[in-house]
Write an enzyme that holds these catalytic residues in place. Structure first.
Site, PDB file in Angstrom:
ATOM      1  N   ASN A   1       0.799  -1.225   0.000  1.00 46.32           N
ATOM      2  CA  ASN A   1       0.000   0.000   0.000  1.00 46.32           C
ATOM      3  C   ASN A   1       0.831   1.274   0.000  1.00 46.32           C
ATOM      4  O   ASN A   1       0.307   2.371   0.202  1.00 46.32           O
ATOM      5  CB  ASN A   1      -0.960   0.016   1.198  1.00 46.32           C
ATOM      6  CG  ASN A   1      -1.792  -1.242   1.266  1.00 46.32           C
ATOM      7  OD1 ASN A   1      -1.549  -2.111   2.080  1.00 46.32           O
ATOM      8  ND2 ASN A   1      -2.743  -1.352   0.360  1.00 46.32           N
TER       9      ASN A   1
ATOM     10  N   ILE B   1       1.086   6.976  -0.197  1.00 48.39           N
ATOM     11  CA  ILE B   1       0.406   6.006   0.655  1.00 48.39           C
ATOM     12  C   ILE B   1      -1.034   5.844   0.218  1.00 48.39           C
ATOM     13  O   ILE B   1      -1.722   6.826  -0.056  1.00 48.39           O
ATOM     14  CB  ILE B   1       0.417   6.485   2.128  1.00 48.39           C
ATOM     15  CG1 ILE B   1       1.854   6.730   2.597  1.00 48.39           C
ATOM     16  CG2 ILE B   1      -0.282   5.478   3.033  1.00 48.39           C
ATOM     17  CD1 ILE B   1       1.943   7.575   3.848  1.00 48.39           C
ATOM     18  N   CYS B   2      -1.496   4.590   0.165  1.00 45.39           N
ATOM     19  CA  CYS B   2      -2.914   4.349  -0.092  1.00 45.39           C
ATOM     20  C   CYS B   2      -3.556   3.952   1.225  1.00 45.39           C
ATOM     21  O   CYS B   2      -3.464   2.808   1.658  1.00 45.39           O
ATOM     22  CB  CYS B   2      -3.090   3.237  -1.121  1.00 45.39           C
ATOM     23  SG  CYS B   2      -4.784   2.979  -1.600  1.00 45.39           S
ATOM     24  N   LEU B   3      -4.139   4.908   1.900  1.00 48.74           N
ATOM     25  CA  LEU B   3      -4.785   4.633   3.193  1.00 48.74           C
ATOM     26  C   LEU B   3      -6.049   5.485   3.262  1.00 48.74           C
ATOM     27  O   LEU B   3      -5.989   6.701   3.058  1.00 48.74           O
ATOM     28  CB  LEU B   3      -3.822   4.979   4.344  1.00 48.74           C
ATOM     29  CG  LEU B   3      -4.354   4.738   5.758  1.00 48.74           C
ATOM     30  CD1 LEU B   3      -4.661   3.257   5.988  1.00 48.74           C
ATOM     31  CD2 LEU B   3      -3.355   5.213   6.802  1.00 48.74           C
TER      32      LEU B   3
END
Lengths: 380, 200
Positions: B83, B91-93
């Site tokens: 991620n 960041i993929c959050l």
């Protein structure tokens, strides 16, 4: 005097100088109210109910008024508010007459016109309104209360404190009305909330001018939560949705095509929906990250199975597209380039195959995930 | 007038700096300028993960509209994680995007990032190559992630020395150190495939 269990008062309703009071009573037996509303027919005819009670209580002189109006202006038209004296109902200054509307979409306009007449033209301070259309017309109380609240929200130019009484003599209807009103109210801060006033979860300072949200009960400074709702209408603590906000998706198109192929993981009988999005380049508006600067457009294709689930998702995606929620302008996650049209956290399958790691099918949980992502934005 | 963003960061900064809980979790926050718009975060790799022993630097930028919009955060320290982009640190959050809520703080962000290190979400990848490896070759993924922790995040735990010798092999051929490591990591440490990708 009414028994206290028949009076339900909501002070400072919708934060304006408006007291909303729900009374379980007959509209002809109130005191300290400036005017009451009579819902009637185009020739002031009645088929019983509240209108009959008002006309009879006001006495024979009001019948003459009705005749005069009809001979001078013809039938009373939908949406027009006609005021007369109250005659024998002399505790009131006026009676406002309106025609019971044929369709619920007129309800909000009628309530608005009544309030304009009462507070702006006649300069009165209080009005008693019935739940219009819920009697003999058998309209849903829900439609009526929602229209009433909307018209209260749009009340403008109020220079004084005003009182709006909702009056109905049927205890069951009053109960239903109160249930619906609860959804609109900012509940009172009570003793249990005292320790929550020390810190507003948004500014982390002492809560000033506390506002409690009606569904989840969380408390914030009024100015903080108002700003937060301008960005997104959800509770900042629990994400409870309070309305659908429009996004800042730029102008573009969404086109649908059916492809004669089957996505991996689906039965051969299911063909495929292809969605094509096209966003030309343009200049960023005030609600974009860099107003005035240019942004780069994009062209995207996504796939859904053409079964019931896929069609449901497609319908919701179309709704989200109309609400400008599917795309936004910002930095691309993949190329890191700034000022580009990018996805706005509602995931699409941009490949037919390759599985989740390649944004394709098969992916058993995709439909559930995208439905949850749509619901997070209030689209469901 | 002090903006709500600045007032918030001041208060939050105190909270992170003084909280015991956070020193235990190996979380730090440092101011980079006087107007509270740029900060540096630091999180320790969680135990029992390939990131254990590593220290990760984060770039944190506070938008004017904070806390109504999320802070912009990316990894400065290179990391091998489904991620997090191995190239840019993006960041993929969800909480840094649409799931951000104004009641969240930098403390919640740092703790969430630490939690993300412990529980990757390969079905919502930022780095498709890493995510694919995580799912199809988990053993190699773990070794690679641990290797990156050792090389880039200062861990002194097992370094996978055979990876180092492969990287050296490519460096000796004239390739850049980091590019060589990325190529090998992306091709399951198969030297031939890595060289092929570097020539393309």
């Amino acid at each position: 005097m009414l028994a206290s269990d028949k009076i339900h008062q909501f002070s400072k309703f919708t934060n304006q100088n408006i007291d909303l009071i729900v009374l379980n009573s007959s509209i002809t037996e109130l005191s300290n109210v400036d005017c009451i509303v009579n819902c009637t027919g185009p020739c002031f005819e009645h088929y019983g109910g509240v209108s009959k009670a008002i006309t009879e209580a006001a006495g024979p002189k009001i019948l003459k008024e009705y005749k005069n109006y009809n001979s001078q202006f013809g039938e009373l038209e939908a949406g027009i508010v006609h005021d007369t004296h109250a005659f024998n109902l002399n505790q009131y200054k006026y009676i406002l007459h309106v025609v019971t509307p044929k369709h619920k979409t007129y309800l909000e306009m009628i309530y608005s016109n009544l309030f304009t007449k009462c507070f702006n033209e006649l300069n009165l301070e209080s009005i008693a309104v019935p739940l219009i259309g819920t009697g003999l017309a058998r309209r849903a109380i829900n439609d009526c209360v929602n229209s009433l609240i909307e018209s209260i929200r749009y009340l403008k130019n109020l220079t004084k404190n005003i009182k709006i009484y909702i009056v109905n003599n049927n205890p069951d209807q009053i109960k239903e009305c109160l249930e619906i009103l609860k959804n609109f109210l900012n509940p009172e801060i009570n003793d249990n909330d005292k320790d929550k006033l020390d810190e507003c979860p948004i500014c982390l300072d002492n809560v000033s001018d506390a506002k409690k949200l009606n569904k989840c009960g969380h408390i914030f400074c009024k100015s903080c939560i108002d700003k937060s709702f301008n960005v997104k209408q959800v509770c900042p603590l629990c994400n409870m949705v309070y309305g659908v906000n429009e996004g800042n998706q730029p102008n573009g198109t969404m086109n649908i095509k059916i492809l004669n192929l089957t996505l991996p993981g689906y039965d051969k009988s299911v063909n495929t929906i292809e969605i094509s999005y096209l966003f030309p380049s343009g200049v960023q508006q005030a609600n974009h990250p860099n107003p005035g600067q240019r942004y780069h457009g994009t062209q995207r294709v996504a796939y859904l199975p053409n079964d019931n689930d896929g069609k449901k998702v497609l319908g919701l995606l179309q709704k989200a597209f109309e609400k400008k929620l599917l795309f936004t302008i910002g930095q691309s996650r993949t190329t890191n380039r700034n000022n580009v049209v990018t996805w706005n956290d509602i995931h699409h399958k941009t490949s037919i195959d390759g599985g989740p790691a390649n944004f394709g099918y098969p992916d058993n949980s995709y439909i559930q995930r995208v439905l949850a992502e749509l619901a997070d934005k209030g689209i469901q | 007038m002090v903006s709500i963003a600045t007032a918030r960061i001041k208060r939050e900064f105190k909270e992170v700096v003084t909280s015991d809980e956070l020193t235990k979790c190996k979380i730090k926050l440092e101011l980079l300028n006087d107007n509270f718009t740029e900060l540096k975060g630091e999180i320790g790799g969680p135990p029992d993960t390939p990131y254990e022993g590593g220290t990760y630097q984060l770039e944190i930028k506070i938008p004017e509209t904070y806390p109504f919009n999320p802070p912009k955060v990316r990894f400065l320290t290179k990391i091998w994680h489904p991620n997090i982009s191995s190239v840019t640190g993006a960041i993929c959050l969800d909480i840094l995007k649409d799931q951000w809520a104004a009641a969240m703080t930098l403390r919640t962000v740092l703790l969430s990032l630490q939690a993300l290190l412990a529980t990757p979400e390969p079905d919502d990848p930022q780095d498709a190559v890493v995510a694919n490896q995580y799912k199809t070759n988990n053993k190699i993924f773990v070794k690679t992630a641990r290797h990156w922790t050792n090389i880039y995040a200062g861990s002194t735990l097992a370094a996978e020395p055979e990876f180092d010798s492969k990287v050296k092999q490519l460096i000796d051929m004239g390739f850049d150190n980091h590019k060589s490591r990325v190529a090998l990591s992306s091709h399951l440490w198969n030297v031939e495939h890595a060289i092929e990708s570097l020539y393309n």
